[in-house]
Design an enzyme around this catalytic site. Structure first.
Site, PDB file in Angstrom:
ATOM      1  N   LYS A  65       7.422  -8.673 -31.907  1.00 26.75           N
ATOM      2  CA  LYS A  65       7.422 -10.113 -32.158  1.00 26.75           C
ATOM      3  C   LYS A  65       6.061 -10.745 -31.862  1.00 26.75           C
ATOM      4  O   LYS A  65       5.586 -11.598 -32.601  1.00 26.75           O
ATOM      5  CB  LYS A  65       8.526 -10.816 -31.367  1.00 26.75           C
ATOM      6  CG  LYS A  65       8.629 -10.445 -29.910  1.00 26.75           C
ATOM      7  CD  LYS A  65       9.961 -10.917 -29.327  1.00 26.75           C
ATOM      8  CE  LYS A  65      10.152 -10.403 -27.909  1.00 26.75           C
ATOM      9  NZ  LYS A  65      11.510 -10.675 -27.393  1.00 26.75           N
ATOM     10  N   ASP A 125       8.533  -2.938 -21.281  1.00 23.18           N
ATOM     11  CA  ASP A 125       7.942  -4.048 -22.032  1.00 23.18           C
ATOM     12  C   ASP A 125       6.625  -3.598 -22.660  1.00 23.18           C
ATOM     13  O   ASP A 125       5.801  -2.970 -21.992  1.00 23.18           O
ATOM     14  CB  ASP A 125       7.704  -5.229 -21.086  1.00 23.18           C
ATOM     15  CG  ASP A 125       7.599  -6.552 -21.825  1.00 23.18           C
ATOM     16  OD1 ASP A 125       7.149  -6.549 -22.978  1.00 23.18           O
ATOM     17  OD2 ASP A 125       7.962  -7.587 -21.230  1.00 23.18           O
ATOM     18  N   LYS A 137      -8.229 -10.553 -19.847  1.00 21.97           N
ATOM     19  CA  LYS A 137      -9.587 -10.147 -20.218  1.00 21.97           C
ATOM     20  C   LYS A 137     -10.424 -11.361 -20.595  1.00 21.97           C
ATOM     21  O   LYS A 137     -11.609 -11.445 -20.244  1.00 21.97           O
ATOM     22  CB  LYS A 137      -9.531  -9.162 -21.398  1.00 21.97           C
ATOM     23  CG  LYS A 137     -10.920  -8.775 -21.919  1.00 21.97           C
ATOM     24  CD  LYS A 137     -10.851  -7.732 -23.012  1.00 21.97           C
ATOM     25  CE  LYS A 137     -12.264  -7.399 -23.504  1.00 21.97           C
ATOM     26  NZ  LYS A 137     -12.277  -6.291 -24.478  1.00 21.97           N
ATOM     27  N   HIS A 275       3.724   5.780  20.901  1.00 23.84           N
ATOM     28  CA  HIS A 275       2.597   6.290  20.115  1.00 23.84           C
ATOM     29  C   HIS A 275       3.029   7.369  19.126  1.00 23.84           C
ATOM     30  O   HIS A 275       2.414   8.421  19.007  1.00 23.84           O
ATOM     31  CB  HIS A 275       1.497   6.794  21.032  1.00 23.84           C
ATOM     32  CG  HIS A 275       0.975   5.742  21.965  1.00 23.84           C
ATOM     33  ND1 HIS A 275       0.219   4.677  21.527  1.00 23.84           N
ATOM     34  CD2 HIS A 275       1.146   5.572  23.300  1.00 23.84           C
ATOM     35  CE1 HIS A 275      -0.072   3.908  22.558  1.00 23.84           C
ATOM     36  NE2 HIS A 275       0.483   4.418  23.646  1.00 23.84           N
ATOM     37  N   GLU A 327       9.684  -2.876  23.359  1.00 21.60           N
ATOM     38  CA  GLU A 327       9.086  -3.630  22.253  1.00 21.60           C
ATOM     39  C   GLU A 327      10.098  -3.907  21.151  1.00 21.60           C
ATOM     40  O   GLU A 327      10.176  -5.010  20.611  1.00 21.60           O
ATOM     41  CB  GLU A 327       7.906  -2.842  21.664  1.00 21.60           C
ATOM     42  CG  GLU A 327       6.679  -2.781  22.547  1.00 21.60           C
ATOM     43  CD  GLU A 327       5.797  -3.996  22.399  1.00 21.60           C
ATOM     44  OE1 GLU A 327       6.185  -4.932  21.683  1.00 21.60           O
ATOM     45  OE2 GLU A 327       4.718  -3.994  23.016  1.00 21.60           O
TER      46      GLU A 327
END
Length: 516
Positions: A65, A125, A137, A275, A327
């Protein structure tokens, strides 16, 4: 320059109607396609159909299209190039100043568990990315919008100045190329997986930003957290944070390590991480017992650590966890009573991952990508499980049922410890962990020193083979009764003979678990 003509074609119609109304009110002519055009017309917004511009109908069920010279010439023509403008005039083609496009929902389509290959292909697409790339562009003259979050700024600039600023157009163009690159990356990965090309000649991955981070491993390093677009929800990237401060780079890294280990176990299990290495792992009849064992495994190192559990945290467990500084606590869920207890700690981060014990929905973690200077290493994630028929007892003495259970437990843990790695276990908990050492006997000595008198009657797991018998000798002196290791050294017999001298039973698995 001014924005006089816009082309709009979107799958995601969020915020579209108000934006298009403002464009029309600013005197911008709108060209549109298919469902987008119908929606705009229903809203009473003047629209020019794409076929009126191309002089050609939308064909092949909408596959063709916008792929037409009248569209792409209008997008790509350089406005101050006399030859370009002369050609446009001769061909009666008008320029397009604004492109608003987002793409077919390929990611959402392939995320569906029952998607067919044919359905996936139809959601690739073609015209959309082509228009986006043409407009991006030529961003010196054309404004291109791929994200509804940019509608407001674009509209404000058009209403104020009849055009957008070059800086804005340049920023939006960069965003477009990031967007189309990510879109193509998903398509290439999907198709490569369909044909079994998992390590192709070029390897492209894409991630979506989850959040900016204050800094990386250290304050002088910039960082952000990205999630893979099709990651399984049983991951840190898709955790629900219920409470506490924002996650840091190190928090996320350690939480991921904790999750990887706790997912190894079917029984109630708790893992404490410091760690990226486990400082304590325990399994029990319930999550409270598992936590107690993980805590007792190393009550010093768990302080300030990250804890992951594979069962709902209840009030009793929460009360125990509240006693020390943590933590993060990560779990499939928390009871209301547990949340009430834990939320008394303002900064404690609570993460909920409801699908923690379910298999990954997608193979997002199929490969781990590790950057190196000038390139990257790509490999499978180490998800190898020890099967009973792979176990080979190589010593005179067979393991007892209890020793075998503890060996299997330790083997699951050592797989996740930085190499060289040694894990001592006893009573369904780790009692010593030696990680990241330059030689294996050094790692064993660290684990043994941590275990102290608990080493008597314990089992030992090694992530790789023993190049000599010194690790066996150190284990024997500490009172270790059983060892599990891959085997495969040219000097295996020395270690086997040493085990036999000390009455230690030893299993070979045939699988190495280096983790660097």
């Amino acid at each position: 320059m001014s924005v006089k003509k816009a082309l709009i074609s979107v799958s995601d119609k969020t915020g579209l109607i108000p934006f298009a109304r403002r464009l029309a009110a600013a005197g911008v002519e709108i060209i549109s396609t298919g469902g987008t055009a119908s929606l705009l017309k229903e809203a009473g917004i003047p629209v020019v159909g794409i076929s009126e511009v191309t002089g050609f109908p939308e064909i092949l069920d909408g596959r063709v299209k916008t792929l037409h010279p009248n569209i792409h010439s209008g997008l790509l023509a350089v406005r101050d190039n006399e030859a370009h403008q002369k050609q446009l005039k001769e061909l009666e083609i008008e320029t397009i100043d604004l492109v608003v496009v987002n793409l077919y929902p390929f990611k959402q389509t392939i995320a569906k568990p029952d998607v067919t290959f044919e359905e996936a292909i139809e959601n690739i697409d073609i015209g959309g990315p082509t228009m986006l790339r043409s407009a991006a562009k030529n961003h010196a003259f054309v404004t291109v919008v791929v994200d509804a979050a940019d509608y407001e700024q674009v509209m404000e600039e058009i209403e104020a100045n009849q055009d957008t600023a070059l800086e804005t157009r340049r920023r939006l163009a960069a965003k477009v190329f990031r967007h189309t690159a990510a879109y193509d990356s998903l398509i290439s990965r999907y198709l490569s997986e369909q044909v079994g090309e998992l390590l192709p000649e070029s390897y492209t991955v894409t991630y979506e930003k989850a959040q900016d981070l204050r800094y990386g491993e250290n304050p002088h390093q910039r960082a952000a957290f990205y999630r893979a677009p099709l990651a399984g929800t049983a991951s840190i990237a898709y955790a629900d944070q219920l409470h506490g401060k924002e996650l840091s780079y190190n928090n996320i890294n350690d939480a991921d390590a904790a999750l990887a280990i706790v997912r190894e176990f079917d029984q109630p299990a708790v893992v404490a991480i410091k760690h990226s290495n486990p400082c304590g792992v325990g399994i029990g009849a319930d999550i409270r017992e598992a936590y107690q064992k993980a805590y007792e495994a190393d009550p010093v190192s768990i302080f300030g650590g990250i804890v992951a559990a594979n069962r709902t945290i209840d009030r009793e467990t929460a009360l125990a966890m509240k006693e020390i500084f943590l933590e993060i606590i990560l779990a499939p869920d928390f009871t209301e009573e547990a949340l009430a207890v834990l939320m008394e700690k303002k900064n404690l981060r609570l993460l909920r991952i409801p699908t923690l014990n379910q298999p990954e929905q997608k193979a997002d973690n199929l490969f781990r990508v590790a950057p190196v200077a000038g390139g990257a290493l790509v490999q499978d994630y180490d998800q190898k499980q020890l099967e009973d028929d792979e176990i080979r007892v190589v010593t005179d003495r067979q393991p007892t049922a209890e020793e075998l259970a503890q060996l299997k437990f330790a083997w699951k843990v050592v797989k996740h410890v930085k190499s060289n790695a040694i894990v001592l276990a006893k009573g369904n908990m780790t009692i010593g962990v030696g990680a990241g050492q330059m030689n294996r006997v050094g790692a064993a000595k660290i684990a043994i020193e941590q275990a102290k008198e608990l080493a008597t009657g314990s089992v030992l797991a090694s992530d790789a083979f023993f190049p000599m018998s010194d690790t066996v000798e150190a284990a024997a002196q500490a009172g270790v009764t059983a060892i599990i290791q891959p085997g495969g050294s040219v000097r295996d017999q020395e270690s086997i003979d040493a085990c036999n001298r000390f009455g230690i039973t030893m299993i070979f698995t045939g699988t190495r678990h280096f983790k660097h």
